[in-house]
Design a protein around this motif. Structure first.
Motif, PDB file in Angstrom:
ATOM      1  N   SER A 184       0.824  -1.212   0.000  1.00  0.00           N
ATOM      2  CA  SER A 184       0.000   0.000   0.000  1.00  0.00           C
ATOM      3  C   SER A 184       0.858   1.261   0.000  1.00  0.00           C
ATOM      4  O   SER A 184       0.404   2.325  -0.424  1.00  0.00           O
ATOM      5  CB  SER A 184      -0.942   0.010   1.215  1.00  0.00           C
ATOM      6  OG  SER A 184      -0.221   0.204   2.424  1.00  0.00           O
ATOM      7  N   LEU A 185       2.105   1.144   0.479  1.00  0.00           N
ATOM      8  CA  LEU A 185       2.999   2.305   0.451  1.00  0.00           C
ATOM      9  C   LEU A 185       3.335   2.719  -0.971  1.00  0.00           C
ATOM     10  O   LEU A 185       3.677   3.878  -1.237  1.00  0.00           O
ATOM     11  CB  LEU A 185       4.288   1.998   1.214  1.00  0.00           C
ATOM     12  CG  LEU A 185       4.153   1.680   2.702  1.00  0.00           C
ATOM     13  CD1 LEU A 185       5.520   1.351   3.296  1.00  0.00           C
ATOM     14  CD2 LEU A 185       3.522   2.844   3.452  1.00  0.00           C
ATOM     15  N   GLY A 186       3.243   1.776  -1.893  1.00  0.00           N
ATOM     16  CA  GLY A 186       3.532   2.091  -3.287  1.00  0.00           C
ATOM     17  C   GLY A 186       2.550   3.079  -3.890  1.00  0.00           C
ATOM     18  O   GLY A 186       2.871   3.775  -4.860  1.00  0.00           O
ATOM     19  N   GLN A 187       1.354   3.163  -3.312  1.00  0.00           N
ATOM     20  CA  GLN A 187       0.359   4.098  -3.839  1.00  0.00           C
ATOM     21  C   GLN A 187       0.762   5.550  -3.617  1.00  0.00           C
ATOM     22  O   GLN A 187       0.261   6.443  -4.292  1.00  0.00           O
ATOM     23  CB  GLN A 187      -0.997   3.815  -3.191  1.00  0.00           C
ATOM     24  CG  GLN A 187      -1.551   2.439  -3.540  1.00  0.00           C
ATOM     25  CD  GLN A 187      -2.857   2.164  -2.834  1.00  0.00           C
ATOM     26  OE1 GLN A 187      -2.906   2.007  -1.616  1.00  0.00           O
ATOM     27  NE2 GLN A 187      -3.931   2.130  -3.609  1.00  0.00           N
ATOM     28  N   SER A 188       1.650   5.780  -2.651  1.00  0.00           N
ATOM     29  CA  SER A 188       2.108   7.145  -2.380  1.00  0.00           C
ATOM     30  C   SER A 188       3.573   7.339  -2.758  1.00  0.00           C
ATOM     31  O   SER A 188       4.188   8.327  -2.371  1.00  0.00           O
ATOM     32  CB  SER A 188       1.906   7.485  -0.896  1.00  0.00           C
ATOM     33  OG  SER A 188       2.627   6.573  -0.077  1.00  0.00           O
ATOM     34  N   GLY A 189       4.136   6.366  -3.465  1.00  0.00           N
ATOM     35  CA  GLY A 189       5.517   6.472  -3.894  1.00  0.00           C
ATOM     36  C   GLY A 189       6.533   6.128  -2.836  1.00  0.00           C
ATOM     37  O   GLY A 189       7.727   6.397  -2.998  1.00  0.00           O
ATOM     38  N   ALA A 190       6.077   5.505  -1.716  1.00  0.00           N
ATOM     39  CA  ALA A 190       6.979   5.208  -0.609  1.00  0.00           C
ATOM     40  C   ALA A 190       7.544   3.795  -0.659  1.00  0.00           C
ATOM     41  O   ALA A 190       8.241   3.374   0.266  1.00  0.00           O
ATOM     42  CB  ALA A 190       6.254   5.422   0.725  1.00  0.00           C
ATOM     43  N   LEU A 191       7.244   3.050  -1.719  1.00  0.00           N
ATOM     44  CA  LEU A 191       7.774   1.697  -1.868  1.00  0.00           C
ATOM     45  C   LEU A 191       8.456   1.588  -3.221  1.00  0.00           C
ATOM     46  O   LEU A 191       7.828   1.772  -4.271  1.00  0.00           O
ATOM     47  CB  LEU A 191       6.662   0.652  -1.772  1.00  0.00           C
ATOM     48  CG  LEU A 191       7.125  -0.807  -1.868  1.00  0.00           C
ATOM     49  CD1 LEU A 191       7.956  -1.193  -0.641  1.00  0.00           C
ATOM     50  CD2 LEU A 191       5.933  -1.743  -2.026  1.00  0.00           C
ATOM     51  N   ALA A 192       9.744   1.321  -3.197  1.00  0.00           N
ATOM     52  CA  ALA A 192      10.522   1.194  -4.430  1.00  0.00           C
ATOM     53  C   ALA A 192      10.788  -0.278  -4.725  1.00  0.00           C
ATOM     54  O   ALA A 192      10.862  -1.107  -3.825  1.00  0.00           O
ATOM     55  CB  ALA A 192      11.851   1.935  -4.290  1.00  0.00           C
ATOM     56  N   THR A 193      10.935  -0.591  -6.009  1.00  0.00           N
ATOM     57  CA  THR A 193      11.293  -1.955  -6.393  1.00  0.00           C
ATOM     58  C   THR A 193      12.714  -2.279  -5.946  1.00  0.00           C
ATOM     59  O   THR A 193      13.004  -3.396  -5.508  1.00  0.00           O
ATOM     60  CB  THR A 193      11.167  -2.123  -7.913  1.00  0.00           C
ATOM     61  OG1 THR A 193       9.822  -1.826  -8.304  1.00  0.00           O
ATOM     62  CG2 THR A 193      11.519  -3.542  -8.332  1.00  0.00           C
ATOM     63  N   GLU A 194      13.595  -1.301  -6.023  1.00  0.00           N
ATOM     64  CA  GLU A 194      14.984  -1.492  -5.605  1.00  0.00           C
ATOM     65  C   GLU A 194      15.072  -1.500  -4.091  1.00  0.00           C
ATOM     66  O   GLU A 194      14.548  -0.621  -3.413  1.00  0.00           O
ATOM     67  CB  GLU A 194      15.852  -0.363  -6.157  1.00  0.00           C
ATOM     68  CG  GLU A 194      17.334  -0.496  -5.825  1.00  0.00           C
ATOM     69  CD  GLU A 194      18.142   0.692  -6.314  1.00  0.00           C
ATOM     70  OE1 GLU A 194      19.338   0.749  -6.000  1.00  0.00           O
ATOM     71  OE2 GLU A 194      17.561   1.551  -7.000  1.00  0.00           O
ATOM     72  N   ARG A 195      15.739  -2.517  -3.550  1.00  0.00           N
ATOM     73  CA  ARG A 195      15.892  -2.595  -2.097  1.00  0.00           C
ATOM     74  C   ARG A 195      16.718  -1.425  -1.572  1.00  0.00           C
ATOM     75  O   ARG A 195      17.652  -0.952  -2.207  1.00  0.00           O
ATOM     76  CB  ARG A 195      16.539  -3.923  -1.707  1.00  0.00           C
ATOM     77  CG  ARG A 195      15.614  -5.106  -1.932  1.00  0.00           C
ATOM     78  CD  ARG A 195      16.341  -6.425  -1.847  1.00  0.00           C
ATOM     79  NE  ARG A 195      17.130  -6.527  -0.638  1.00  0.00           N
ATOM     80  CZ  ARG A 195      18.341  -7.066  -0.586  1.00  0.00           C
ATOM     81  NH1 ARG A 195      18.911  -7.522  -1.669  1.00  0.00           N
ATOM     82  NH2 ARG A 195      18.981  -7.140   0.558  1.00  0.00           N
ATOM     83  N   GLY A 196      16.332  -0.931  -0.385  1.00  0.00           N
ATOM     84  CA  GLY A 196      17.059   0.152   0.250  1.00  0.00           C
ATOM     85  C   GLY A 196      16.579   1.533  -0.113  1.00  0.00           C
ATOM     86  O   GLY A 196      17.168   2.522   0.322  1.00  0.00           O
ATOM     87  N   GLN A 197      15.491   1.620  -0.885  1.00  0.00           N
ATOM     88  CA  GLN A 197      15.011   2.923  -1.347  1.00  0.00           C
ATOM     89  C   GLN A 197      13.577   3.213  -0.916  1.00  0.00           C
ATOM     90  O   GLN A 197      12.980   4.175  -1.372  1.00  0.00           O
ATOM     91  CB  GLN A 197      15.104   2.995  -2.872  1.00  0.00           C
ATOM     92  CG  GLN A 197      16.521   2.939  -3.410  1.00  0.00           C
ATOM     93  CD  GLN A 197      17.338   4.143  -2.968  1.00  0.00           C
ATOM     94  OE1 GLN A 197      16.912   5.280  -3.095  1.00  0.00           O
ATOM     95  NE2 GLN A 197      18.514   3.882  -2.404  1.00  0.00           N
ATOM     96  N   SER A 198      13.026   2.385  -0.018  1.00  0.00           N
ATOM     97  CA  SER A 198      11.633   2.549   0.409  1.00  0.00           C
ATOM     98  C   SER A 198      11.557   3.120   1.813  1.00  0.00           C
ATOM     99  O   SER A 198      12.539   3.146   2.559  1.00  0.00           O
ATOM    100  CB  SER A 198      10.899   1.207   0.351  1.00  0.00           C
ATOM    101  OG  SER A 198      10.978   0.648  -0.943  1.00  0.00           O
ATOM    102  N   LEU A 199      10.362   3.543   2.179  1.00  0.00           N
ATOM    103  CA  LEU A 199      10.155   4.197   3.469  1.00  0.00           C
ATOM    104  C   LEU A 199      10.584   3.327   4.643  1.00  0.00           C
ATOM    105  O   LEU A 199      11.123   3.816   5.633  1.00  0.00           O
ATOM    106  CB  LEU A 199       8.676   4.579   3.621  1.00  0.00           C
ATOM    107  CG  LEU A 199       8.298   5.356   4.885  1.00  0.00           C
ATOM    108  CD1 LEU A 199       8.891   6.760   4.842  1.00  0.00           C
ATOM    109  CD2 LEU A 199       6.777   5.426   5.032  1.00  0.00           C
TER     110      LEU A 199
END
Length: 360
Positions: free
Chosen positions: A200-215
């Protein structure tokens, strides 16, 4: 909470007996059909996962014992089995046979891959299931191999807990509609489903496919750090107000780089700086520094050390029973007090259960 509900559990390994234990913790009458002899060398006579259950020893390749089991199933609300697809059918104990003698039965099937699909018949273990489901992907710092806590994400989280939810839903449905069902609880499904909060964080841009780049995956304020004596401390001050308290306690509030909490480009550098800071003092000094604050900093404890922590001790979360440390039942209810039940020996309740099944 589940008094009056009977579950028959077919002896298995891992998540299936854990599900049975949880149902017994909640008050269900769980009868485990043990093999007549332990299948694993060195297995304890009394397993912690059998606490609160009753035990009958049966040989499922013996027609007489299968008949006893079928009579027991006829009295049950649910059945739990944890074999590969097809094993129970070959024993004459598949869903069709069991639902024939008990149309209201909820037949719970616990597997890694599920009852169908290309991998259904192949072997696997916890890390294989959560690796395929996506649940293992974010479980490390960038550049390190993913590693999740053993059993918790797959066997227990994605497996046993989903089986229990499915069993309870099926039992409620059977009591309102008078019809049983088959529960296909697959670890690969459950662990993927658990990802939805993170997804669900991906809906606000807070979840990246690349590890180490998400909230929740990579920030310096969302990590575990090693302290000077080799212990560990957890830091997860996500909200800006908590992060500000964290910086204030460390004397970093005036640092312009640390002030840029959500600047992804700075996360690796600031993580390295915090690693050096925390490595300079022992864990207990850091805990003392942050004690009483909302900075969201805490120790990383092993189970035996956790049992001694004032908060855990006050709640009685960990208990030693017959020399074995175990966690108390969860969740808790205002109307019920839980005390540790005994763990039965293999076949301990044979006579009692067979007498209950005797025809008048």
């Amino acid at each position: 909470m589940l008094r009056g509900i009977r579950i028959v559990e077919i002896e298995a390994l891992g998540p299936a007996p854990f599900a049975g234990m949880l149902l017994a913790d909640l008050g269900a009458d769980v009868i485990v059909a043990h093999r007549k002899y332990a299948s694993m060398p060195g297995a304890p006579e009394r397993s912690l996962l059998d606490r609160g259950k009753r035990s009958i020893a049966l040989d499922l390749k013996d027609a007489g014992d299968v008949a006893v089991l079928m009579r027991l199933i006829a009295t049950a609300d649910g059945l739990i089995e944890g074999f590969r697809p097809g094993v129970m059918e070959r024993l004459g104990l598949g869903p069709d046979a069991c639902l024939t003698v008990n149309p209201r039965l909820v037949y719970g099937r616990m597997t890694g891959w599920g009852q169908d699909g290309p991998l259904a018949a192949t072997a696997g273990h916890d890390m294989n299931y959560i690796g395929l489901s996506g649940a293992l992907w974010y479980a490390s710092l960038p550049g390190e191999p993913p590693m999740a806590p053993p059993t918790l994400v797959g066997d227990i989280g994605g497996g046993a807990l989903y089986l229990v939810v499915g069993m309870l839903a099926g039992i409620i449905n059977a009591r309102t509609r008078g019809k049983g069902t088959v529960v296909d609880a697959a670890i690969v499904d459950g662990s993927a489903h658990m990802m939805n909060l993170l997804m669900s964080l991906g809906q606000s841009g807070a979840l990246a496919t690349e590890r180490g780049q998400s909230l929740l995956d990579g920030p310096h304020w969302c990590r575990v750090y090693r302290t000077s004596e080799g212990s560990f401390i957890s830091v997860q001050c996500i909200e800006p107000k908590f992060y500000a308290l964290f910086l204030d306690r460390l004397g970093l509030a005036a640092d312009p780089n640390f002030a840029r909490q959500f600047d992804r480009e700075l996360w690796p550098e600031l993580g390295d700086r915090l690693a050096a800071i925390f490595a300079a003092k022992p864990r207990d000094e850091w805990i003392s520094l942050f004690e009483g604050s909302d900075a969201c900093v805490g120790p990383v404890l092993g189970p035996h050390e956790s049992a001694l922590h004032p908060h855990m001790a006050a709640r009685g979360t960990w208990q030693a029973v017959d020399g074995a440390l175990q966690a108390a039942a969860a969740p808790r209810f205002s109307s019920a007090r839980w005390t540790p039940p005994k763990c039965p020996a293999r076949g301990e309740h044979d006579a009692e259960i067979r007498a209950d099944l005797a025809e008048p």
